[in-house]
Design a protein around this motif. Structure first.
Motif, PDB file in Angstrom:
ATOM      1  N   MET A 182       0.913  -1.154   0.052  1.00 44.97           N
ATOM      2  CA  MET A 182      -0.260   0.031   0.001  1.00 44.97           C
ATOM      3  C   MET A 182       1.149   1.179  -0.004  1.00 44.97           C
ATOM      4  N   ALA A 183       0.489   2.121  -0.743  1.00 46.86           N
ATOM      5  CA  ALA A 183       1.545   3.365  -1.073  1.00 46.86           C
ATOM      6  C   ALA A 183       0.733   4.551  -0.182  1.00 46.86           C
ATOM      7  N   ALA A 184       1.392   5.486   0.432  1.00 44.72           N
ATOM      8  CA  ALA A 184       1.368   6.471   0.957  1.00 44.72           C
ATOM      9  C   ALA A 184       0.656   7.498   0.147  1.00 44.72           C
ATOM     10  N   ILE A 185      -0.442   8.286   0.644  1.00 45.22           N
ATOM     11  CA  ILE A 185      -0.979   9.214  -0.111  1.00 45.22           C
ATOM     12  C   ILE A 185      -0.043  10.148  -0.789  1.00 45.22           C
ATOM     13  N   SER A 186       0.948  10.412   0.068  1.00 45.69           N
ATOM     14  CA  SER A 186       1.903  11.504  -0.500  1.00 45.69           C
ATOM     15  C   SER A 186       2.734  11.048  -1.742  1.00 45.69           C
ATOM     16  N   SER A 187       2.474   9.690  -2.120  1.00 48.44           N
ATOM     17  CA  SER A 187       3.130   9.283  -3.206  1.00 48.44           C
ATOM     18  C   SER A 187       2.301   9.707  -4.732  1.00 48.44           C
ATOM     19  N   ILE A 188       1.059  10.251  -4.457  1.00 45.43           N
ATOM     20  CA  ILE A 188       0.456  10.721  -5.484  1.00 45.43           C
ATOM     21  C   ILE A 188       1.014  12.392  -6.000  1.00 45.43           C
ATOM     22  N   ARG A 189       1.144  12.562  -7.036  1.00 49.03           N
ATOM     23  CA  ARG A 189       1.648  13.895  -7.281  1.00 49.03           C
ATOM     24  C   ARG A 189       0.924  14.849  -6.729  1.00 49.03           C
ATOM     25  N   ASN A 190       1.653  16.013  -6.465  1.00 47.82           N
ATOM     26  CA  ASN A 190       0.947  17.187  -5.975  1.00 47.82           C
ATOM     27  C   ASN A 190       0.466  17.153  -4.606  1.00 47.82           C
ATOM     28  N   ILE A 191       0.384  15.797  -3.919  1.00 50.40           N
ATOM     29  CA  ILE A 191       0.014  15.653  -2.377  1.00 50.40           C
ATOM     30  C   ILE A 191       1.159  15.497  -1.752  1.00 50.40           C
ATOM     31  N   GLY A 192       1.353  16.493  -0.657  1.00 48.94           N
ATOM     32  CA  GLY A 192       2.483  16.540   0.249  1.00 48.94           C
ATOM     33  C   GLY A 192       2.085  16.074   1.531  1.00 48.94           C
ATOM     34  N   PRO A 193       2.915  15.837   2.547  1.00 50.85           N
ATOM     35  CA  PRO A 193       3.022  15.462   3.833  1.00 50.85           C
ATOM     36  C   PRO A 193       1.691  16.213   4.698  1.00 50.85           C
ATOM     37  N   ALA A 194       1.739  17.331   4.701  1.00 52.46           N
ATOM     38  CA  ALA A 194       0.570  17.901   5.246  1.00 52.46           C
ATOM     39  C   ALA A 194      -0.777  17.610   4.919  1.00 52.46           C
ATOM     40  N   SER A 195      -1.107  17.474   3.578  1.00 51.09           N
ATOM     41  CA  SER A 195      -2.365  16.862   3.005  1.00 51.09           C
ATOM     42  C   SER A 195      -2.503  15.520   3.397  1.00 51.09           C
ATOM     43  N   GLU A 196      -1.519  14.893   3.441  1.00 52.50           N
ATOM     44  CA  GLU A 196      -1.478  13.409   3.507  1.00 52.50           C
ATOM     45  C   GLU A 196      -1.800  13.296   5.146  1.00 52.50           C
ATOM     46  N   ALA A 197      -1.527  14.011   5.975  1.00 54.43           N
ATOM     47  CA  ALA A 197      -1.691  14.008   7.407  1.00 54.43           C
ATOM     48  C   ALA A 197      -3.378  14.277   7.533  1.00 54.43           C
ATOM     49  N   MET A 198      -4.188  15.108   6.883  1.00 50.29           N
ATOM     50  CA  MET A 198      -5.321  15.691   6.817  1.00 50.29           C
ATOM     51  C   MET A 198      -6.269  14.372   6.427  1.00 50.29           C
ATOM     52  N   TYR A 199      -5.728  13.581   5.323  1.00 48.75           N
ATOM     53  CA  TYR A 199      -6.499  12.649   5.046  1.00 48.75           C
ATOM     54  C   TYR A 199      -6.473  11.599   5.796  1.00 48.75           C
ATOM     55  N   ASN A 200      -5.249  11.253   6.440  1.00 52.14           N
ATOM     56  CA  ASN A 200      -5.226  10.254   7.504  1.00 52.14           C
ATOM     57  C   ASN A 200      -6.055  10.294   8.769  1.00 52.14           C
ATOM     58  N   ALA A 201      -6.071  11.815   9.031  1.00 57.86           N
ATOM     59  CA  ALA A 201      -6.977  11.924  10.162  1.00 57.86           C
ATOM     60  C   ALA A 201      -8.287  11.715  10.098  1.00 57.86           C
ATOM     61  N   ALA A 202      -8.737  11.822   8.460  1.00 54.66           N
ATOM     62  CA  ALA A 202     -10.037  11.492   8.180  1.00 54.66           C
ATOM     63  C   ALA A 202     -10.502  10.028   7.821  1.00 54.66           C
ATOM     64  N   GLY A 203      -9.265   9.216   8.173  1.00 50.00           N
ATOM     65  CA  GLY A 203      -9.337   7.657   7.881  1.00 50.00           C
ATOM     66  C   GLY A 203      -9.183   7.270   6.661  1.00 50.00           C
ATOM     67  N   ILE A 204      -8.512   7.995   5.931  1.00 45.22           N
ATOM     68  CA  ILE A 204      -8.098   7.727   4.387  1.00 45.22           C
ATOM     69  C   ILE A 204      -6.539   7.482   4.560  1.00 45.22           C
ATOM     70  N   MET A 205      -6.248   6.285   4.374  1.00 40.55           N
ATOM     71  CA  MET A 205      -4.813   5.909   4.872  1.00 40.55           C
ATOM     72  C   MET A 205      -3.741   5.633   3.730  1.00 40.55           C
ATOM     73  N   THR A 206      -4.444   5.357   2.648  1.00 44.78           N
ATOM     74  CA  THR A 206      -3.554   4.926   1.710  1.00 44.78           C
ATOM     75  C   THR A 206      -3.903   5.426   0.272  1.00 44.78           C
ATOM     76  N   ALA A 207      -2.775   5.664  -0.661  1.00 47.23           N
ATOM     77  CA  ALA A 207      -3.070   6.240  -1.975  1.00 47.23           C
ATOM     78  C   ALA A 207      -4.372   5.515  -2.685  1.00 47.23           C
ATOM     79  N   GLU A 208      -4.189   3.953  -2.361  1.00 49.47           N
ATOM     80  CA  GLU A 208      -5.327   3.090  -3.054  1.00 49.47           C
ATOM     81  C   GLU A 208      -6.638   3.430  -2.648  1.00 49.47           C
ATOM     82  N   ASP A 209      -6.596   3.611  -1.121  1.00 46.88           N
ATOM     83  CA  ASP A 209      -7.886   4.358  -0.551  1.00 46.88           C
ATOM     84  C   ASP A 209      -8.549   5.526  -1.254  1.00 46.88           C
TER      85      ASP A 209
END
Length: 108
Positions: free
Chosen positions: A1-28
């Motif tokens: 499973m890839a980190a959300i920040s592996s998606i182009r244009n999505i950085g660590p701050a956005s990844e943290a927001m998605y994780n806090a919302a329960g969206i944990m991976t790029a696939e999710d």
């Protein structure tokens, strides 16, 4: 499973927001799609921001965040406004609450 920040244009701050919302991976995120994922962000208390919304759409398409223009941007604005209206309850100021109470606020 890839980190959300592996998606182009999505950085660590956005990844943290998605994780806090329960969206944990790029696939999710890809499986949910931009609209459902953005609605989830709003439901968990994040403030709406149109650039973040359309940048997410561009990211999931592998496009630069600023590639959204013209009619495409207008169409996304309509969708953003609908998601915002149904998933974000900003606190009203006393004046807005009073105006709403006496029927002076348009309830579109």
């Amino acid at each position: 499973m890839a980190a959300i920040s592996s998606i182009r244009n999505i950085g660590p701050a956005s990844e943290a927001m998605y994780n806090a919302a329960g969206i944990m991976t790029a696939e999710d995120l890809r499986q949910m799609g931009a609209d459902a994922a953005y609605a989830k962000l709003l439901e968990t208390g994040n403030r709406p921001h149109f650039i973040g919304y359309y940048a997410l759409h561009m990211a999931l398409q592998g496009r630069p965040w600023n590639d959204c223009k013209g009619e495409e941007k207008k169409a996304l604005r309509v969708k953003f406004d609908a998601i915002k209206a149904s998933h974000f309850n900003a606190p009203k100021s006393e004046l807005d609450a009073f105006m709403d109470q006496i029927g002076l606020i348009d309830r579109r």
